[in-house]
Design an enzyme around this catalytic site. Structure first.
Site, mmCIF file in Angstrom:
data_model
loop_
_atom_site.group_PDB
_atom_site.id
_atom_site.type_symbol
_atom_site.label_atom_id
_atom_site.label_comp_id
_atom_site.label_asym_id
_atom_site.label_seq_id
_atom_site.Cartn_x
_atom_site.Cartn_y
_atom_site.Cartn_z
ATOM 1 N N ARG A 21 0.825 -1.206 0.000
ATOM 2 C CA ARG A 21 0.000 0.000 0.000
ATOM 3 C C ARG A 21 0.861 1.259 0.000
ATOM 4 N NH1 ARG A 21 -4.807 -2.302 3.907
ATOM 5 N NH2 ARG A 21 -5.801 -3.458 2.214
ATOM 6 N N GLU A 33 -0.711 -9.013 -5.798
ATOM 7 C CA GLU A 33 -2.000 -9.613 -6.145
ATOM 8 C C GLU A 33 -1.872 -11.098 -6.487
ATOM 9 O OE1 GLU A 33 -4.694 -8.386 -5.518
ATOM 10 O OE2 GLU A 33 -4.318 -6.235 -5.354
ATOM 11 N N LEU A 76 4.371 -21.831 -0.518
ATOM 12 C CA LEU A 76 3.189 -20.974 -0.654
ATOM 13 C C LEU A 76 2.032 -21.685 -1.354
ATOM 14 C CD1 LEU A 76 2.191 -18.187 0.095
ATOM 15 C CD2 LEU A 76 3.079 -17.309 -2.060
ATOM 16 N N TYR A 78 -0.061 -23.589 -4.732
ATOM 17 C CA TYR A 78 -0.562 -23.171 -6.051
ATOM 18 C C TYR A 78 0.594 -22.672 -6.911
ATOM 19 C CZ TYR A 78 -5.507 -23.648 -4.861
ATOM 20 O OH TYR A 78 -6.745 -24.139 -4.520
ATOM 21 N N TYR A 116 -10.234 -10.877 -11.728
ATOM 22 C CA TYR A 116 -9.973 -10.201 -10.457
ATOM 23 C C TYR A 116 -8.665 -9.396 -10.512
ATOM 24 C CZ TYR A 116 -7.918 -9.104 -6.128
ATOM 25 O OH TYR A 116 -7.282 -8.381 -5.163
ATOM 26 N N ASP A 134 -13.660 -10.598 -5.356
ATOM 27 C CA ASP A 134 -12.951 -11.719 -4.746
ATOM 28 C C ASP A 134 -13.855 -12.326 -3.667
ATOM 29 O OD1 ASP A 134 -12.917 -9.860 -2.733
ATOM 30 O OD2 ASP A 134 -10.894 -10.333 -2.082
ATOM 31 N N CYS A 188 -16.431 -7.914 8.005
ATOM 32 C CA CYS A 188 -17.516 -8.784 7.524
ATOM 33 C C CYS A 188 -16.930 -10.164 7.251
ATOM 34 C CB CYS A 188 -18.158 -8.195 6.270
ATOM 35 S SG CYS A 188 -19.734 -8.940 5.804
ATOM 36 N N CYS A 198 -20.886 -2.354 12.905
ATOM 37 C CA CYS A 198 -20.786 -2.232 11.452
ATOM 38 C C CYS A 198 -21.536 -0.992 10.958
ATOM 39 C CB CYS A 198 -21.361 -3.474 10.793
ATOM 40 S SG CYS A 198 -21.303 -3.395 8.998
#
Length: 346
Positions: A21, A33, A76, A78, A116, A134, A188, A198
């Site tokens: 960020r 990502e 990690l 995958y 995505y 997502d 959430c 919320c």
DNA sequence: AACACGGGGAT
DNA sequence: ATCCCAGTGTT
């Protein structure tokens, strides 16, 4: 106040400080990502650090060997993500002169980048108004709007994408996309969401109808199949062993493992011995066989339960294909193999 | 549309 | 045990 305004305000007050960020450089956003696909922030974070350190630019990644990329990705899961990441880096350097694609449409051409990820990069780096959908977005929208279309049906995919695209802040697509995901991840949540504090609880259909735990609806996937793996840990008197590369499609492609004999059930030493006797690597040679783990190791993947035994095969010497046990840590291996190597302490 | 693809964390 | 995770690619 409208949905996106509430969401973005919540985000500015509640967002976590995360390294990706601090930048809008597409290479770094892309890296984050891909790493975070089907992976929680806490698990992916150390990998993001090590990848940005070892491969500070897309050129560094492109000129690396795939084996080095897989080694850094080790643990990690995958692993197609790592292979596709590397292939895409080479494509960007070779075909695009290192200039990162700057639109949803062109990002989609990269291996490993689907709807995505293309939406995420396009919005975060280029302010393109493309809504991400997502797991978090499915949950937030299904609950707030009371949508019970299965999220993993083709109808659901289209429906939620359209809904997110309707809601996205056209002026702040980057903030909106990150806000809705962060909101889903930290407030959430799937279980025990913080509905009492919320900002959406007044208008949330799931909360007001008390069906929070019914949404989102998801079609159940098939149960995992049992497989029975016997790994042969050859050890020669001159300190060598054998690792093989998994070339075929399927799990762990291009990672290394000990020679494997797969059986239809758990086998004992008497059943296995004749099979090893005929093994190409030691055919006709004397050997001693012993079982390393008395308790069967059950390694659970999404679609397979691997019932695993490691067998130590002591031999006089090994032919070619063998490696020094001192070099074993240089190979990218599945965590199942990595845990054994660590415990065995060659 | 259904399935394969990892490993870890939460409940 | 079961579900979920800043999903994608193949069949």
């Amino acid at each position: 106040m409208i949905f996106s305004k509430i969401l973005i305000r919540w985000y500015s007050n509640n967002k976590r400080e995360l390294p990706w960020r601090l930048t809008k450089a597409p290479y770094y956003i892309w890296l984050s990502e891909i790493i975070l696909q089907q992976t929680q922030v806490n698990q992916g974070l150390p990998y993001y650090i090590s990848f940005t350190e070892k491969f500070p630019s897309v050129f560094d990644l492109a000129k690396a060997d795939e084996s080095d990329v897989l080694k850094l990705w080790q643990g990690l899961g995958y692993y197609s993500r790592a292979r596709n990441l590397h292939a895409a880096a080479k494509y960007i350097v070779k075909e695009l002169r290192g200039e990162f694609p700057n639109s949803y449409k062109d990002l989609l051409k990269l291996k490993g980048v689907g709807d995505y990820t293309a939406s995420a990069i396009a919005s975060i780096c280029f302010n393109e108004v493309t809504a991400v959908v997502d797991g978090n977005v499915y949950r937030v929208l299904s609950r707030y709007f009371g949508v019970d279309t299965p999220i993993n049906s083709s109808k659901g995919v289209k429906e939620f994408k359209a809904l997110a695209q309707e809601l996205i802040d056209k002026k702040k697509p980057a903030d909106f996309n990150q806000a809705i995901m962060e909101f889903g991840a930290t407030q959430c949540k799937p279980k025990n969401p913080d509905c009492n504090v919320c900002p959406f609880n007044k208008g949330c259909i799931a909360f007001n109808k008390n069906i929070i735990n019914k949404l989102p609806v998801k079609i159940k996937s098939a149960k995992a199949k049992n497989k029975y793996f016997n790994f042969l840990v050859f050890i020669s008197e001159d300190g060598k062993t054998v690792l093989e590369k998994r070339e075929n499609k399927g799990i762990w492609q291009n990672l290394y493992q000990f020679p494997l004999i797969e059986t239809n059930a758990n086998v004992d030493i008497n059943t296995l011995k004749p099979l090893i006797k005929e093994h190409d690597l030691i055919k006709g040679m004397p050997f001693e066989l012993s079982l390393y783990n008395k308790d069967i190791i059950v390694h659970k993947l999404s679609h397979q339960h691997l019932h695993t035994r490691f067998w130590v095969v002591n031999v006089n010497r090994l032919k070619d294909k063998s490696i020094s046990t001192n070099d074993i840590h240089n190979y990218a291996v599945p965590i199942l193999i990595g845990n054994f190597i660590e415990a065995f302490n060659f």
